[in-house]
Design a protein around this motif. Structure first.
Motif, PDB file in Angstrom:
ATOM      1  N   ALA A 191       0.852  -1.197   0.000  1.00  0.00           N
ATOM      2  CA  ALA A 191       0.000   0.000   0.000  1.00  0.00           C
ATOM      3  C   ALA A 191       0.885   1.243   0.000  1.00  0.00           C
ATOM      4  N   LYS A 192       1.565   1.461  -1.122  1.00  0.00           N
ATOM      5  CA  LYS A 192       2.518   2.572  -1.207  1.00  0.00           C
ATOM      6  C   LYS A 192       1.858   3.917  -0.962  1.00  0.00           C
ATOM      7  N   THR A 193       0.670   4.089  -1.516  1.00  0.00           N
ATOM      8  CA  THR A 193       0.004   5.379  -1.363  1.00  0.00           C
ATOM      9  C   THR A 193      -0.365   5.625   0.086  1.00  0.00           C
ATOM     10  N   ALA A 194      -0.864   4.604   0.767  1.00  0.00           N
ATOM     11  CA  ALA A 194      -1.203   4.740   2.175  1.00  0.00           C
ATOM     12  C   ALA A 194       0.019   5.146   2.991  1.00  0.00           C
TER      13      ALA A 194
ATOM     14  N   ASP B 211     -13.479  13.532   6.247  1.00  0.00           N
ATOM     15  CA  ASP B 211     -14.069  14.240   5.104  1.00  0.00           C
ATOM     16  C   ASP B 211     -13.520  13.780   3.768  1.00  0.00           C
ATOM     17  N   THR B 212     -12.550  12.830   3.792  1.00  0.00           N
ATOM     18  CA  THR B 212     -12.005  12.306   2.546  1.00  0.00           C
ATOM     19  C   THR B 212     -11.620  10.844   2.735  1.00  0.00           C
ATOM     20  N   LEU B 213     -12.054   9.995   1.822  1.00  0.00           N
ATOM     21  CA  LEU B 213     -11.577   8.620   1.752  1.00  0.00           C
ATOM     22  C   LEU B 213     -10.580   8.538   0.612  1.00  0.00           C
ATOM     23  N   VAL B 214      -9.396   8.014   0.898  1.00  0.00           N
ATOM     24  CA  VAL B 214      -8.362   7.870  -0.120  1.00  0.00           C
ATOM     25  C   VAL B 214      -8.129   6.377  -0.363  1.00  0.00           C
ATOM     26  N   VAL B 215      -8.232   5.966  -1.611  1.00  0.00           N
ATOM     27  CA  VAL B 215      -7.862   4.594  -1.964  1.00  0.00           C
ATOM     28  C   VAL B 215      -6.337   4.542  -1.963  1.00  0.00           C
ATOM     29  N   GLY B 216      -5.777   3.884  -0.954  1.00  0.00           N
ATOM     30  CA  GLY B 216      -4.336   3.926  -0.717  1.00  0.00           C
ATOM     31  C   GLY B 216      -3.587   2.712  -1.202  1.00  0.00           C
ATOM     32  N   VAL B 217      -4.213   1.898  -2.032  1.00  0.00           N
ATOM     33  CA  VAL B 217      -3.560   0.720  -2.594  1.00  0.00           C
ATOM     34  C   VAL B 217      -3.940   0.652  -4.062  1.00  0.00           C
TER      35      VAL B 217
END
Length: 345
Positions: free
Chosen positions: A22-25, A76-82
């Motif tokens: 999960a690089k983005t996470a 307030d934001t969900l980020v797809v981190g994978v």
């Protein structure tokens, strides 16, 4: 482009990928300007109900690891981190994305699958007045490179790699932040989804038309050219059987004066393509310099080694071995800092 300069309360989706896949996470936790209220990983949450980020990562803000979006504190934001190979959307993520939109949260995703083209998500987003930011969607006005990046007064530094997921974004951010800590006038050019989310703008070049990859990179360099140093995030590897095209586009678009070669200690084959062995460090140095030279001469001035899975003594040995093989000063940017690399610049 979605504005990200405001400080947001972010929930990061990383199901069955945290932290190694999960690089983005991990990048958002380490470098993002926002408050991360939780990380979603159902596998970890089911096996360890009280798990926290600090159980898996050092030196990043702590947060709980949860199984579902409705277990998180207000965000307030969900980020797809994978992002899986190919950038697809896993249907098991749909309930969390749906829950986020229905709660009034924006959703950011760095996938090739575009949220705005998903009929259900687009409808829900309109109903709840939220933004869906497809970070990989390139601007419509891209074109080919004009070959101008080599003319800027700034020293352009590009991270290059032996493979994907070897630490190019991390190394770029560590160099950028350390340079600013030294008082250097430095700029950062993101080229991947994590870097763009951290910076709040930029172009994710792996979704551009192939003819426009160098042009997209050049645009970023020219926009940052008023700095003394410009650190450009690399992608892929020139020897990668699937992603070498984007690597070459960035290399020729950025026209770097200096390159930093990134590698994960102990990795011997291309991740996901294990029948392809990785080239030796000294071979990669020659390949990158030889490929850059006809467009703009640049040197590999340092190495950056990811040693997170090794103990301290083994990490030191790995760094020394890579430095001997590549013939350049080498460090683990997170573990040992980037002072030697900045000195090499």
């Amino acid at each position: 482009m979605t504005e990200t300069t405001d400080r947001r309360r972010v929930l990061v989706l990383a199901h069955e990928g945290f932290p190694d896949r999960a690089k983005t996470a991990v990048g958002l936790l380490r470098y993002g300007p926002h408050e991360v209220v939780g990380v979603l990983d159902r596998e970890i949450a089911e096996s360890s109900p009280d798990a926290r980020v600090s159980d898996y990562l050092d030196d990043v803000p702590d947060a709980p690891i949860l199984g579902r979006a409705d277990e998180a504190d207000a965000f307030d934001t969900l980020v797809v981190g994978v992002a899986p190979i190919g950038g697809g959307f896993d249907r098991s993520w749909r309930p969390d994305v749906r829950r986020a939109i229905e709660s009034g949260a924006d959703v950011w995703a760095g996938l090739h699958y575009l949220l705005n083209e998903d009929e259900e998500f687009a409808r829900l987003a309109a109903e709840h007045d939220v933004d869906l930011w497809d970070v990989r969607e390139p601007p419509a006005d891209l074109t080919v490179s004009d070959g101008e990046a080599g003319d800027v007064d700034a020293t352009v530094v590009l991270t290059v790699g032996s493979d994907c997921s070897t630490g190019k974004m991390t190394t770029t951010m560590e160099l950028y932040e350390a340079a600013r800590d030294r008082g250097w006038d430095a700029g950062f050019v993101p080229t991947g989804q994590t870097g763009v989310m951290v910076a709040g703008d930029g172009i994710v070049v792996d979704r551009t038309i192939s003819d426009f990859t160098a042009g997209a990179t050049e645009r970023g360099v020219l926009a940052a050219a008023d700095h003394d140093y410009v650190f450009v995030e690399g992608q892929g590897a020139i020897t990668h059987p699937a992603y070498s095209g984007v690597t070459c586009g960035i290399l020729h678009g950025a026209m770097p004066d200096a390159m930093v070669l990134c590698h994960e200690a102990g990795r011997e084959a291309v991740h996901g393509y294990e029948s392809f062995p990785l080239a030796a460090p000294e071979t990669l140095v020659s390949l990158y310099e030889d490929l850059a030279r006809p467009v703009h001469e640049g040197r590999v001035v340092a190495g950056a080694l990811n040693t997170h899975h090794l103990d301290e003594a083994a990490a030191h040995d790995a760094v020394e071995g890579f430095a001997d093989s590549a013939g350049v000063p080498t460090t683990d940017p997170v573990r040992f800092g980037v002072g030697e690399v900045l000195d090499a610049l």
